[in-house]
Design a protein around this motif. Sequence first.
Motif, mmCIF file in Angstrom:
data_model
loop_
_atom_site.group_PDB
_atom_site.id
_atom_site.type_symbol
_atom_site.label_atom_id
_atom_site.label_comp_id
_atom_site.label_asym_id
_atom_site.label_seq_id
_atom_site.Cartn_x
_atom_site.Cartn_y
_atom_site.Cartn_z
ATOM 1 N N SER A 196 4.094 88.727 -50.004
ATOM 2 C CA SER A 196 4.370 87.571 -50.864
ATOM 3 C C SER A 196 4.039 86.252 -50.192
ATOM 4 O O SER A 196 3.802 85.243 -50.879
ATOM 5 C CB SER A 196 5.839 87.586 -51.295
ATOM 6 N N THR A 197 4.009 86.214 -48.860
ATOM 7 C CA THR A 197 3.667 84.973 -48.163
ATOM 8 C C THR A 197 2.234 84.534 -48.437
ATOM 9 O O THR A 197 1.882 83.388 -48.161
ATOM 10 C CB THR A 197 3.861 85.121 -46.642
ATOM 11 N N CYS A 198 1.422 85.427 -48.964
ATOM 12 C CA CYS A 198 -0.002 85.140 -49.183
ATOM 13 C C CYS A 198 -0.299 84.618 -50.591
ATOM 14 O O CYS A 198 -1.454 84.285 -50.885
ATOM 15 C CB CYS A 198 -0.839 86.394 -48.929
ATOM 16 N N PHE A 199 0.715 84.534 -51.444
ATOM 17 C CA PHE A 199 0.496 84.114 -52.830
ATOM 18 C C PHE A 199 1.421 82.945 -53.158
ATOM 19 O O PHE A 199 2.648 83.074 -53.124
ATOM 20 C CB PHE A 199 0.747 85.283 -53.792
ATOM 21 N N ASP A 200 0.833 81.812 -53.507
ATOM 22 C CA ASP A 200 1.606 80.594 -53.726
ATOM 23 C C ASP A 200 2.674 80.763 -54.803
ATOM 24 O O ASP A 200 3.776 80.206 -54.690
ATOM 25 C CB ASP A 200 0.679 79.436 -54.113
ATOM 26 N N TYR A 201 2.369 81.518 -55.858
ATOM 27 C CA TYR A 201 3.296 81.561 -56.987
ATOM 28 C C TYR A 201 4.571 82.349 -56.699
ATOM 29 O O TYR A 201 5.531 82.288 -57.477
ATOM 30 C CB TYR A 201 2.614 82.112 -58.249
ATOM 31 N N THR A 202 4.624 83.053 -55.572
ATOM 32 C CA THR A 202 5.870 83.742 -55.208
ATOM 33 C C THR A 202 6.858 82.789 -54.540
ATOM 34 O O THR A 202 8.038 83.114 -54.401
ATOM 35 C CB THR A 202 5.597 84.901 -54.233
ATOM 36 N N ASN A 203 6.363 81.622 -54.108
ATOM 37 C CA ASN A 203 7.194 80.610 -53.443
ATOM 38 C C ASN A 203 7.875 81.170 -52.192
ATOM 39 O O ASN A 203 9.039 80.867 -51.909
ATOM 40 C CB ASN A 203 8.236 80.037 -54.411
ATOM 41 N N VAL A 204 7.144 81.981 -51.437
ATOM 42 C CA VAL A 204 7.619 82.502 -50.153
ATOM 43 C C VAL A 204 6.643 82.048 -49.081
ATOM 44 O O VAL A 204 5.429 82.219 -49.224
ATOM 45 C CB VAL A 204 7.712 84.040 -50.174
ATOM 46 N N LEU A 226 -5.742 90.037 -46.669
ATOM 47 C CA LEU A 226 -5.492 88.757 -47.326
ATOM 48 C C LEU A 226 -5.695 87.555 -46.404
ATOM 49 O O LEU A 226 -5.583 86.412 -46.845
ATOM 50 C CB LEU A 226 -4.060 88.736 -47.871
ATOM 51 N N GLY A 227 -5.950 87.820 -45.109
ATOM 52 C CA GLY A 227 -6.177 86.728 -44.170
ATOM 53 C C GLY A 227 -4.914 86.149 -43.581
ATOM 54 O O GLY A 227 -4.940 85.064 -42.988
ATOM 55 N N GLY A 228 -3.791 86.854 -43.718
ATOM 56 C CA GLY A 228 -2.529 86.375 -43.174
ATOM 57 C C GLY A 228 -2.330 86.779 -41.728
ATOM 58 O O GLY A 228 -3.259 87.237 -41.050
ATOM 59 N N GLU A 229 -1.100 86.618 -41.248
ATOM 60 C CA GLU A 229 -0.782 86.925 -39.851
ATOM 61 C C GLU A 229 0.574 87.603 -39.772
ATOM 62 O O GLU A 229 1.496 87.269 -40.531
ATOM 63 C CB GLU A 229 -0.760 85.645 -39.010
#
Length: 322
Positions: A196-204, A226-229
């Motif tokens: 969820s940290t990778c999607f703005d609309y989850t607000n996480v 997704l390019g996260g860490e």
Amino acid sequence: MDRNLPVNLGRVTEAASLASAKFLGQGDKNKADGAAVDAMRRMFDTLNIDGTVVIGEGEMDEAPMLYIGENIGRAIGSGLAIDIAVDPLDGTLSVANGLPNAISVVGVAPKGCLLHAPDTYMEKIAVGPKAKGSVDIHKSVKENIENVAKALHKDVDDITVVVLDRPRHDKLIKEIREAGARIKMISDGDVLGAISTCFDYTNVDILMGIGGAPEGVISAVALKCLGGEQQGILKPVTEEQKRRCIEMGADLEKVYTIDDMAKGNEMSFAATGVSYGELLQGVKYMENNTASTHTLILRLETGTIRFIESIHKLDKKPEYAK
């Protein structure tokens, strides 16, 4: 890696979700999990792969199928050789209690590319691509929150940290509040929390806390696509768990990076919602013996992110979907 494999993985997670969602709110997490495992295993048998389960339902003597080391697929010995990380139902308690955010997940990579994580705890921190490079698991909670806020061009009091609702996180929760950030508590399933940290609309914005090490590997596959860490440190709590970690060659002092958990540039991921959530809708059973599913499919090589909404005619499905 076969470009059709990610979509086929979506069929695998759809099958598990359709089977386990039948038990939503019925108070029996074992029945829900068993249905997901059985359906997922049946669907894997239709795929033209030579797969080895490296993250699964436990050791051979603990699980009848999808156990660690099990070979699955219809092309064993001749097909595409891959490591498979599965959680047929991430959020068993959520399904049993009729709560949101349960999912079915699968991550795959070429053979030898996924960390064989012991079944123990792992301290984790995860962020999406916009905050990549801004976290360090050895830094304080306050420092990490402030650095993520800076990376995201937000005020600290606009940062949301997702945390598993567990007594072991009482100190962490206190530190997050003292830092001034917001907290989103989840009852189960930190794989979805990390994604969820990778999607703005989850607000996480950040995932913090201690969860399962196997789930950490599955999260790493998705976050890498997704390019996260993500960073993690193994946290065994018993002598038996410590012994198991050592036997598997794990380093209890090491900070495992996303590339330690998921190596290389070829991997795919699929997740299907079981119960309703902010990222994925849950299974909906509808009239005329039909059901809908909502699935996220990722492919690292191309960077493709797919959301697939499907309508299933259950009377035309094999036994796994009934």
